[in-house]
Design a protein around this motif. Structure first.
Motif, PDB file in Angstrom:
ATOM      1  N   ILE A  82       0.839  -1.199   0.000  1.00  8.45           N
ATOM      2  CA  ILE A  82       0.000   0.000   0.000  1.00  8.45           C
ATOM      3  C   ILE A  82       0.878   1.254   0.000  1.00  8.45           C
ATOM      4  O   ILE A  82       2.092   1.184   0.196  1.00  8.45           O
ATOM      5  N   VAL A  83       0.235   2.384  -0.216  1.00 12.07           N
ATOM      6  CA  VAL A  83       0.855   3.690   0.018  1.00 12.07           C
ATOM      7  C   VAL A  83       0.229   4.237   1.289  1.00 12.07           C
ATOM      8  O   VAL A  83      -0.995   4.392   1.366  1.00 12.07           O
ATOM      9  N   GLN A  84       1.045   4.494   2.307  1.00 13.47           N
ATOM     10  CA  GLN A  84       0.520   4.904   3.593  1.00 13.47           C
ATOM     11  C   GLN A  84      -0.223   6.239   3.500  1.00 13.47           C
ATOM     12  O   GLN A  84       0.262   7.181   2.883  1.00 13.47           O
ATOM     13  N   GLN A  85      -1.385   6.278   4.104  1.00 15.88           N
ATOM     14  CA  GLN A  85      -2.186   7.493   4.072  1.00 15.88           C
ATOM     15  C   GLN A  85      -1.489   8.636   4.816  1.00 15.88           C
ATOM     16  O   GLN A  85      -1.494   9.779   4.367  1.00 15.88           O
ATOM     17  N   LYS A  86      -0.858   8.341   5.942  1.00 16.38           N
ATOM     18  CA  LYS A  86      -0.271   9.389   6.769  1.00 16.38           C
ATOM     19  C   LYS A  86       0.962  10.010   6.139  1.00 16.38           C
ATOM     20  O   LYS A  86       1.140  11.233   6.158  1.00 16.38           O
ATOM     21  N   THR A  87       1.846   9.183   5.587  1.00 20.50           N
ATOM     22  CA  THR A  87       3.146   9.676   5.103  1.00 20.50           C
ATOM     23  C   THR A  87       3.253   9.748   3.595  1.00 20.50           C
ATOM     24  O   THR A  87       4.139  10.431   3.078  1.00 20.50           O
ATOM     25  N   GLY A  88       2.390   9.015   2.880  1.00 21.90           N
ATOM     26  CA  GLY A  88       2.502   8.963   1.423  1.00 21.90           C
ATOM     27  C   GLY A  88       3.608   8.049   0.947  1.00 21.90           C
ATOM     28  O   GLY A  88       3.890   7.971  -0.250  1.00 21.90           O
ATOM     29  N   ARG A  89       4.244   7.326   1.869  1.00 20.60           N
ATOM     30  CA  ARG A  89       5.326   6.411   1.500  1.00 20.60           C
ATOM     31  C   ARG A  89       4.765   5.016   1.194  1.00 20.60           C
ATOM     32  O   ARG A  89       3.908   4.520   1.905  1.00 20.60           O
ATOM     33  N   PRO A  90       5.288   4.359   0.156  1.00 21.35           N
ATOM     34  CA  PRO A  90       4.858   2.983  -0.126  1.00 21.35           C
ATOM     35  C   PRO A  90       5.464   2.020   0.885  1.00 21.35           C
ATOM     36  O   PRO A  90       6.578   2.230   1.381  1.00 21.35           O
ATOM     37  N   VAL A  91       4.739   0.977   1.210  1.00 16.28           N
ATOM     38  CA  VAL A  91       5.252  -0.038   2.120  1.00 16.28           C
ATOM     39  C   VAL A  91       4.733  -1.397   1.664  1.00 16.28           C
ATOM     40  O   VAL A  91       3.585  -1.531   1.235  1.00 16.28           O
ATOM     41  N   THR A  92       5.610  -2.400   1.701  1.00 17.73           N
ATOM     42  CA  THR A  92       5.260  -3.770   1.315  1.00 17.73           C
ATOM     43  C   THR A  92       5.665  -4.711   2.447  1.00 17.73           C
ATOM     44  O   THR A  92       6.826  -4.690   2.878  1.00 17.73           O
ATOM     45  N   VAL A  93       4.708  -5.520   2.911  1.00 21.41           N
ATOM     46  CA  VAL A  93       4.964  -6.408   4.045  1.00 21.41           C
ATOM     47  C   VAL A  93       4.520  -7.825   3.704  1.00 21.41           C
ATOM     48  O   VAL A  93       3.342  -8.044   3.381  1.00 21.41           O
ATOM     49  N   PRO A  94       5.420  -8.811   3.739  1.00 24.55           N
ATOM     50  CA  PRO A  94       5.025 -10.210   3.530  1.00 24.55           C
ATOM     51  C   PRO A  94       4.078 -10.650   4.652  1.00 24.55           C
ATOM     52  O   PRO A  94       4.216 -10.225   5.802  1.00 24.55           O
ATOM     53  N   LEU A  95       3.136 -11.517   4.331  1.00 27.98           N
ATOM     54  CA  LEU A  95       2.161 -11.981   5.310  1.00 27.98           C
ATOM     55  C   LEU A  95       2.560 -13.354   5.840  1.00 27.98           C
ATOM     56  O   LEU A  95       2.821 -14.268   5.062  1.00 27.98           O
ATOM     57  N   ASN A  96       2.594 -13.489   7.170  1.00 30.01           N
ATOM     58  CA  ASN A  96       2.882 -14.794   7.763  1.00 30.01           C
ATOM     59  C   ASN A  96       1.582 -15.585   7.909  1.00 30.01           C
ATOM     60  O   ASN A  96       0.505 -15.125   7.525  1.00 30.01           O
ATOM     61  N   GLU A  97       1.666 -16.786   8.459  1.00 32.54           N
ATOM     62  CA  GLU A  97       0.504 -17.669   8.535  1.00 32.54           C
ATOM     63  C   GLU A  97      -0.618 -17.065   9.367  1.00 32.54           C
ATOM     64  O   GLU A  97      -1.797 -17.183   9.021  1.00 32.54           O
ATOM     65  N   LEU A  98      -0.267 -16.402  10.481  1.00 32.50           N
ATOM     66  CA  LEU A  98      -1.301 -15.823  11.334  1.00 32.50           C
ATOM     67  C   LEU A  98      -2.039 -14.702  10.596  1.00 32.50           C
ATOM     68  O   LEU A  98      -3.270 -14.631  10.633  1.00 32.50           O
ATOM     69  N   ALA A  99      -1.277 -13.835   9.923  1.00 31.61           N
ATOM     70  CA  ALA A  99      -1.901 -12.729   9.184  1.00 31.61           C
ATOM     71  C   ALA A  99      -2.852 -13.269   8.116  1.00 31.61           C
ATOM     72  O   ALA A  99      -3.972 -12.769   7.951  1.00 31.61           O
ATOM     73  N   ILE A 100      -2.428 -14.311   7.400  1.00 34.19           N
ATOM     74  CA  ILE A 100      -3.269 -14.896   6.343  1.00 34.19           C
ATOM     75  C   ILE A 100      -4.537 -15.514   6.934  1.00 34.19           C
ATOM     76  O   ILE A 100      -5.632 -15.396   6.367  1.00 34.19           O
ATOM     77  N   SER A 101      -4.403 -16.150   8.104  1.00 34.30           N
ATOM     78  CA  SER A 101      -5.557 -16.793   8.736  1.00 34.30           C
ATOM     79  C   SER A 101      -6.606 -15.779   9.197  1.00 34.30           C
ATOM     80  O   SER A 101      -7.782 -16.127   9.362  1.00 34.30           O
ATOM     81  N   LEU A 102      -6.183 -14.538   9.409  1.00 36.89           N
ATOM     82  CA  LEU A 102      -7.104 -13.505   9.871  1.00 36.89           C
ATOM     83  C   LEU A 102      -7.868 -12.843   8.728  1.00 36.89           C
ATOM     84  O   LEU A 102      -8.825 -12.102   8.963  1.00 36.89           O
TER      85      LEU A 102
END
Length: 386
Positions: free
Chosen positions: A268-288
């Motif tokens: 995503i592009v962060q709403q607050k800063t306008g900076r792009p950020v990419t985060v890999p999803l682990n098993e817990l994040a995917i399960s949610l």
């Protein structure tokens, strides 16, 4: 004349050193072109010590032989300063933000700051005070007024007292208003600089509360009563794994979830800063994540309730059911993401990229939290080998 060594944080994580010359009604700065490396850089302690020693040598020379500063006044601006009121400058500052294209929320905030300043000046019977006549006592009075101010729309919550973060943001905006006036040559220096530490606003450390692994498991295991509460619960857990802010979570769409073939990631592009950020999803994040629409509809993933107060209410309700006594908010999920990652052995630089920090300096606070946890663990062995 006082000659002091000052530091300025740079976006790369370094700090530049400069000298500040000060007398009553006079303040000047001299850039030394000396730079301190981040504290976690190789040989940082010895490198920074040598740099500081060089700065002290220059400081000693300047104390003995202070430089002559030539006045560089701009006639038009100095003429304006003779009649420009504080409120008039606030209006110009707000108009500049609108023309610059600041987001609607930030423009609204700056408008509220102007409104509070106007209310304070009316109470002090100084509505027409000139910008150049605003001194430290006037600003100190404004900050005391804000401490006593009560928001009538939030009387049921803490008696309407403004939150610490709100007061800090208010001070930062007032400081920015004066800094712009300094750059425009309308005032010689920012009067906030003359305030004592206790006269300014600070955020208590408790607002950086984070959850341990066990506490997060208990939080996510709570049986929720409504779908809205369940959505907040899952979104909170997802933020604990990704570091996404509440505002970004409210806008998170399925198109923001990318499949590289090897790993799912949120981009995503962060709403607050306008900076792009990419985060890999682990098993817990995917399960949610809820089930993805089969028709490929690009909808909101976590349809959170719109009002932040309601989100906070659900977080409090769930954490009380989980038996967690810590005083934390939804934003604590971001702190949890950082501390959980660092405690697990992640490098500070990697965590700064996950959080979307512009500088590693902003991430270093979590390193100190991790060190406290390590110290607590080591101290558990006290007395065993005595």
């Amino acid at each position: 004349m006082k000659v002091e060594i000052k530091e300025r944080k740079l976006t790369a994580g370094n700090r530049s050193l400069y000298l500040e010359y000060y007398e009553t009604g006079f303040r000047k700065k001299e850039n030394l072109r000396l730079y301190l490396v981040p504290d976690d850089a190789p040989n940082a302690k010895s490198l920074n010590e040598r740099t500081y020693n060089r700065a002290r040598e220059i400081q000693a020379q300047r104390i003995l032989n202070p430089p002559t500063f030539e006045s560089k006044k701009k006639p038009e601006e100095n003429q304006r300063a003779k009649t420009l009121t504080w409120l008039g400058w606030c209006d110009e500052y707000l108009q500049c933000a609108i023309e610059k294209g600041d987001c609607k929320k930030m423009i609204q905030h700056k408008g509220i700051v102007r409104k509070r300043i106007a209310a304070y000046l009316k109470q002090a019977r100084e509505t027409d005070i000139l910008l150049k006549e605003v001194d430290r006592d006037m600003v100190s009075g404004l900050f005391r007024y804000m401490c006593e101010y009560r928001n009538p729309r939030q009387i049921k919550s803490g008696g309407g007292k403004l939150a610490d973060f709100t007061l800090v943001l208010f001070e930062e905006t007032v400081k920015a208003i004066f800094n712009k006036a300094v750059r425009e040559g309308l005032i010689p220096f920012n009067p906030i600089q003359d305030l004592a530490k206790e006269e300014r606003f600070h955020v208590p450390d408790k607002h950086r509360e984070n959850l341990t692994t066990d506490e997060l498991k208990r939080f996510l295991a709570v049986e929720t009563r409504t779908q809205a509460e369940r959505t907040v619960q899952k979104a909170f857990g997802f933020s604990c794994m990704t570091g996404l802010r509440p505002g970004d979570m409210q806008r998170l769409r399925w198109s923001d979830i990318k499949d590289t073939g090897e790993v799912l990631m949120v981009s995503i592009v962060q709403q607050k800063t306008g900076r792009p950020v990419t985060v890999p999803l682990n098993e817990l994040a995917i399960s949610l994540l809820p089930p993805r629409p089969e028709n490929g509809e690009d909808g909101i993933i976590f349809p959170l309730v719109k009002k932040p107060d309601n989100v906070a209410k659900y977080v409090r309700r769930i954490k009380e059911k989980a038996g967690i006594e810590k005083d934390f908010t939804y934003h604590s999920s971001r702190h949890s993401a950082a501390t959980l990652a660092i405690t697990a052995g992640a490098e500070l630089y990697s965590v700064s990229k996950i959080l979307g920090h512009g500088s590693i300096v902003s991430t270093q606070v979590y390193a100190s939290v991790n060190m406290e946890k390590k110290a607590d663990a080591v101290n558990l062995t006290d007395g065993i080998f005595g």
